[in-house]
Write an enzyme that holds these catalytic residues in place. Structure first.
Site, short mmCIF file in Angstrom:
data_model
loop_
_atom_site.label_atom_id
_atom_site.label_comp_id
_atom_site.label_asym_id
_atom_site.label_seq_id
_atom_site.Cartn_x
_atom_site.Cartn_y
_atom_site.Cartn_z
N GLU A 101 -2.32 2.11 -16.70
CA GLU A 101 -2.41 0.69 -16.34
C GLU A 101 -2.92 -0.16 -17.50
O GLU A 101 -4.04 0.01 -17.97
CB GLU A 101 -3.35 0.52 -15.13
CG GLU A 101 -3.44 -0.92 -14.64
CD GLU A 101 -4.25 -1.04 -13.38
OE1 GLU A 101 -4.60 -2.17 -13.01
OE2 GLU A 101 -4.54 0.00 -12.74
N LYS A 157 -8.55 -6.25 1.07
CA LYS A 157 -8.40 -4.95 0.42
C LYS A 157 -9.68 -4.60 -0.30
O LYS A 157 -10.37 -5.49 -0.82
CB LYS A 157 -7.24 -4.97 -0.59
CG LYS A 157 -7.10 -3.69 -1.42
CD LYS A 157 -6.04 -3.81 -2.50
CE LYS A 157 -5.99 -2.56 -3.36
NZ LYS A 157 -4.98 -2.62 -4.43
#
Length: 466
Positions: free
Chosen positions: A272, A223
């Site tokens: 986050e 990723k």
């Protein structure tokens, strides 16, 4: 200001007592305040105090505002977080703290660090590029935790004696109280935006996504997170306080950030949390996997269901969960998290979310945990070293604190650090915004571009009324 004259007089009397406590090293004196209406960034602050730093969790009714600086540490290099931890340890050795009204509140330091180590060659106009990792103890800190409002006066003996401290506190307090007492024009005020540029352009970014998926299929990495940066202008200057009001109304569960610098004002509302340490417990968020929302309740529920059952999104998300667990396991016990990711519902966006909690080893502090975790695959990629190398080789750039970390901590090590997302750098009527997308083998370039536009829209909508 007249209504604050008695308060200022009372604070001056107490500052006499605070100045008498000043010894060697750092002195911090915390006292109770009456309710001064502090529940957001004061609108007059950017004009009245050009050096401020702000953190807020509107949902928790916790607000922190620091003005000017008494201690400032800046570090660069690959071990910049470790250098901050060493600086904090040095500060702790000679720090006298007084809680005059037994509020149970400690002084707050503000800290932040970029996605990657800063370089002097990175600085560009209107961005936070080149911003070093920092640790700052404000001259004065205003704090509100639900109904309790307090003021902390900080000083370092190297800056002078008690008389110097009183003069500095008075100068800052007068301007702070004027700013807090200034009414905020929260009414929507149209400020239409014009997009000036995007970096990289769409064609380059789409090609970069295609190259990333190809390299992932070849097993070079699993990723990688790619970002886009846009520059917009408006007819009139942006008001940071009004922007944060707009963001709080749209995203009440997000942490708010604001700070000044040569670049202007950085403002953000980020969903986050990198790491929170409180009363011997840690909390970290795995946040990856995003899709749009729909005004229709039924269609919106289906979109959320689809995201929670998307093989691509679940794979992307699990890479983040696995990395956080792997990095925390050697220094934490009793790690707990839901077996399946939850759905975080924000205005316009669904996110897959796994909250992780645990008990850190006694000798592990907040910055130690941050150094282990940052950057997670949510903002870098996986494996981390391969992803960061890929980004460097393919021209990926990040503006300063975007996808870096910002938050606060106490001298004892508790605190709350967030990943800087949904942010804008404001200077007069210019704004620079950034957004990214996690790329895995099954990513479609057009869909990933659409995801970045969804994320940018969160800030653009708020800016149009700021």
């Amino acid at each position: 200001m007249d209504s604050f004259h008695p308060l200022l007089s009372a604070l001056l009397a107490r500052s006499d007592a605070a100045a008498a406590l000043i010894g060697s090293g750092i002195t911090s004196v915390t006292m109770a305040l009456p309710d001064v209406g502090f529940d957001g960034l004061p609108q007059g602050l950017p004009q009245g105090l050009t050096d401020f730093i702000y953190w807020a969790s509107p949902e928790d009714r916790h607000f922190l505002l620091g003005c000017e600086q008494v201690v400032s540490v800046e570090t660069t290099g690959q071990r910049h977080i470790g250098a901050l931890a060493a600086a904090l340890q040095s500060m702790q050795t000679n720090w006298r703290q007084f809680d005059l009204d037994d509020l149970g509140q400690s002084p707050a330091l503000f800290t932040g660090f970029p996605f990657a180590a800063a370089s002097a060659n990175d600085a560009t106009e209107h961005t936070t590029a080149g911003l070093s990792a920092f640790l700052r103890l404000p001259l004065i800190t205003l704090q509100r935790q639900r109904a309790v409002c307090s003021l902390t006066l900080n000083w370092h003996r190297d800056k002078g004696d008690g008389e110097a401290a009183k003069a500095a506190w008075l100068h800052a307090l007068q301007r702070l109280l004027i700013a807090v007492s200034s009414p905020i024009d929260a009414a929507p005020c149209a400020n239409p935006l014009r997009r000036v540029s995007a970096t990289p352009n769409d064609a380059t970014w789409l090609a970069r996504v295609g190259q990333a998926t190809q390299d992932i299929h070849q097993g070079l990495l699993k990723k990688v997170v790619l970002s886009r940066h846009i520059h917009v202008v408006a007819p009139r200057r942006f008001e940071p306080a009004r922007l944060l009001i707009n963001l709080a109304q749209r995203f009440p569960s997000c942490v708010q950030i604001a700070m000044t610098g040569d670049f202007g004002v950085l403002a953000a509302a980020t969903p986050e949390r990198l790491i929170r340490l409180k009363h011997g417990r840690l909390h970290s968020d795995a946040l990856a996997g995003t899709w749009r929302r729909d005004p229709d309740e039924g269609r919106d529920a289906l979109l959320g269901f689809d995201l929670q059952h998307s093989d691509k999104a679940l794979h992307e998300h699990q890479l983040v969960v696995d990395a956080i667990l792997r990095r925390l396991a050697p220094v934490s016990s009793d790690l707990t998290y839901p077996e399946e990711p939850l759905l975080m519902r924000l205005r316009g966006l669904h996110h897959l979310w796994t909250p992780i909690e645990g008990k850190p080893a006694r000798e592990i502090g907040l910055l130690d945990l941050a150094e282990r975790l940052h950057p997670t695959p949510a903002v870098g990629g996986a494996p981390s070293a391969a992803a960061l190398d890929w980004l460097a080789r393919h021209g990926e750039t990040r503006d300063g604190l975007y996808t870096g970390v910002f938050g606060w901590m106490t001298p004892g090590g508790d605190g709350d650090l967030s990943v800087v997302l949904r942010c804008a750098v404001l200077k007069d009527n210019h704004a620079h915004l950034s957004a990214g997308a996690g790329i895995v083998g099954s990513s479609d370039p057009i869909e990933e571009l659409a995801e970045t536009e969804l994320k940018l829209a969160a800030m653009l909508d708020a800016l149009e009324e700021a």
